[in-house]
Design an enzyme around this catalytic site. Structure first.
Site, PDB file in Angstrom:
ATOM      1  N   HIS A 109      36.072 -14.679   1.478  1.00  0.00           N
ATOM      2  CA  HIS A 109      35.313 -15.166   2.620  1.00  0.00           C
ATOM      3  C   HIS A 109      36.302 -15.577   3.703  1.00  0.00           C
ATOM      4  CE1 HIS A 109      31.280 -15.066   1.046  1.00  0.00           C
ATOM      5  NE2 HIS A 109      31.580 -15.830  -0.019  1.00  0.00           N
ATOM      6  N   CYS A 129      35.306 -12.202   6.687  1.00  0.00           N
ATOM      7  CA  CYS A 129      34.690 -12.491   7.984  1.00  0.00           C
ATOM      8  C   CYS A 129      35.668 -13.299   8.832  1.00  0.00           C
ATOM      9  CB  CYS A 129      33.390 -13.273   7.803  1.00  0.00           C
ATOM     10  SG  CYS A 129      32.085 -12.342   6.981  1.00  0.00           S
TER      11      CYS A 129
END
Length: 496
Positions: free
Chosen positions: A330, A373
């Protein structure tokens, strides 16, 4: 013991040192003291006792202050002589507390000279034949004498090591690392940011860095660097481009490919990353096929991510061609999330492999591929050339953030998406970016295509992908300070 007795004992120590020195070692001492005594005075020194008298006259050496002698002998690694002198001041000394009078610069040059053989010296003289007078390059001239002549010609100095580094890189590449380390330590591993004047942790590099290149100018750069491989020919001579050289990829080892695969985020508020193991398996297969030693680290928190990079930096990469680091996790605007939810900035990751921390990777490509991300925005599909006033254009969203790769040469950072936006991953197929990267490496490496061209193809492939609604898009972003083309040698086996 009276003062006279102590002085007599010290003079006897100096005499014993003189008797133990060879003529070459006397000249070594002269060189190490060349910042302490005028050159005209040192030019007549042919014996150790002459040098010691000069040092005593300058109040640099005495029975009360014998530490310069000890420092000189220790630099020359004459530890057995120190022990045999039986001088009380020496035997009762904590060496770590001694004052340092011989400059680190002189010690560096002495260390270089001790590592150079006779043939290396001949080669160095040959390289300088157009630069120094021939008389200064005669057979009997030692390397330390040559250094002194280079200093006179302003070719060498404490802050002027570029010529020496260029020569040593050609003669003794392994020794070049020591010069790089000295430069980095001298600058404190810090440079001043040119535009802001604010200290920035940017690793030392001996040449001005190439500007970072973002996605909106990548096409133009690749047009200049791209390898025009023939579609109908497998002739590897197509990889030759005299205008833009490529990094050497002929070593015994291609290098290490580190894969950090973060899947289990159950210890924080972030969700588990289903499908990441597909990416990991694809990367592992492709980079093994390309000749890399693949190392996989699973579910790393912030501290563990930094530690595995430090472990990678601690390796000796001398036989390797490059290094690769793939991070699957992430991410946020400010960096990459560990499984504990704590962030590691991209700069923290990349600077771990800087020349300061890992000299054996100097002038070798350091390739980072980040699947994460970089924010929470979703890129919208854009139709035609019309952009409403309340909608950002793709170009404005592609701006490179300040916390990016360090402005040092030989880095590539390829991220799955531009700043502030999400990237997509399919549970049963893996992520758009990593799957396209692996596919194009397998397709284009055998054709001799350079890495920037491959990443441009990845950009195109991913930019055409969308979800079922046709509205959610993704745009990868390569940034680089590479100084040459990265062309992986085509493997002899079929792609996995």
């Amino acid at each position: 013991m009276t003062t006279s007795q102590k002085e007599l004992e010290f003079q006897q120590v100096l005499l014993r040192v003189q008797e133990s020195l060879t003529a070459d070692e006397v000249q070594d001492l002269v060189f190490l003291c060349s910042d302490l005594i005028a050159a005209k005075d040192l030019s007549t020194v042919s014996a150790g006792t002459q040098l010691f008298v000069l040092l005593e006259n300058q109040d640099l050496l005495s029975s009360e202050d014998p530490w310069l002698l000890l420092e000189l002998l220790r630099i020359m690694k004459r530890n057995s002589l120190i022990r045999n002198l039986h001088f009380d001041a020496f035997t009762q000394t904590d060496f770590s507390t001694l004052p340092q009078r011989v400059s680190r610069y002189r010690q560096l040059l002495y260390e270089v000279s001790e590592s150079i053989c006779d043939q290396d010296l001949k080669n160095i003289k040959f390289l300088l034949i157009k630069t120094l007078p021939r008389k200064k390059l005669e057979k009997e001239v030692t390397l330390l004498q040559l250094f002194l002549e280079m200093e006179k010609e302003d070719l060498l100095g404490e802050d002027n090591l570029d010529v020496l580094q260029d020569i040593i890189a050609k003669i003794h590449p392994g020794l070049e690392k020591r010069i790089i380390q000295y430069k980095a330590e001298s600058s404190g591993g810090m440079l001043i940011a040119q535009e802001t004047g604010i200290n920035s942790s940017v690793s030392y590099t001996p040449a001005p860095p190439s500007p970072l290149t973002s996605v909106d100018t990548m096409e133009d750069r690749v047009d200049r660097l791209s390898l025009r491989a023939s579609e109908n020919s497998g002739d590897q001579s197509q990889t030759e481009n005299p205008e833009t050289p490529q990094y050497e990829m002929q070593g015994d080892s291609r290098g290490v490919c580190l894969i950090i695969n973060n899947r289990d985020f159950s210890d924080c508020t972030l969700g588990n990353r289903e499908g990441t193991d597909i990416d990991k398996a694809s990367l592992e297969a492709v980079f093994q096929w390309l000749g890399f030693e693949v190392v996989v680290e699973e579910n790393c928190d912030r501290m563990r991510m930094l530690q595995v990079l430090k472990d990678l930096a601690s390796r000796d990469h001398t036989p390797a061609d490059c290094v690769v680091c793939c991070v699957l996790s992430h991410g946020r605007v400010d960096g990459i999330a560990g499984v504990d939810g704590q962030t590691v900035t991209v700069r923290e990751l990349t600077e771990t492999l800087s020349p300061v921390c890992c000299p054996s990777l100097f002038q070798k490509p350091k390739l980072f591929f980040i699947q994460a991300c970089r924010g929470t925005r979703e890129q919208r599909a854009v139709f035609g050339q019309s952009f409403p006033e309340d909608e950002d254009t793709p170009v404005s969203d592609a701006a490179v953030p300040r916390d990016s790769i360090p402005e040092a040469a030989d880095y590539l950072l390829a991220t799955a998406t531009v700043p502030y936006h999400v990237s997509f991953r399919e549970k049963g197929k893996g992520s758009w970016f990593i799957q396209s990267l692996c596919h194009n490496l397998k397709l284009l490496v055998p054709r001799g295509t350079d890495l920037l061209s491959i990443l441009t193809q990845v950009n195109g492939d991913v930019s055409r992908k969308t979800d079922k609604s046709g509205l959610r898009k993704q745009m990868p972003q390569p940034e680089f300070t590479l100084t040459k083309r990265v062309v992986f040698p085509p493997p002899t086996t079929p792609p996995p």
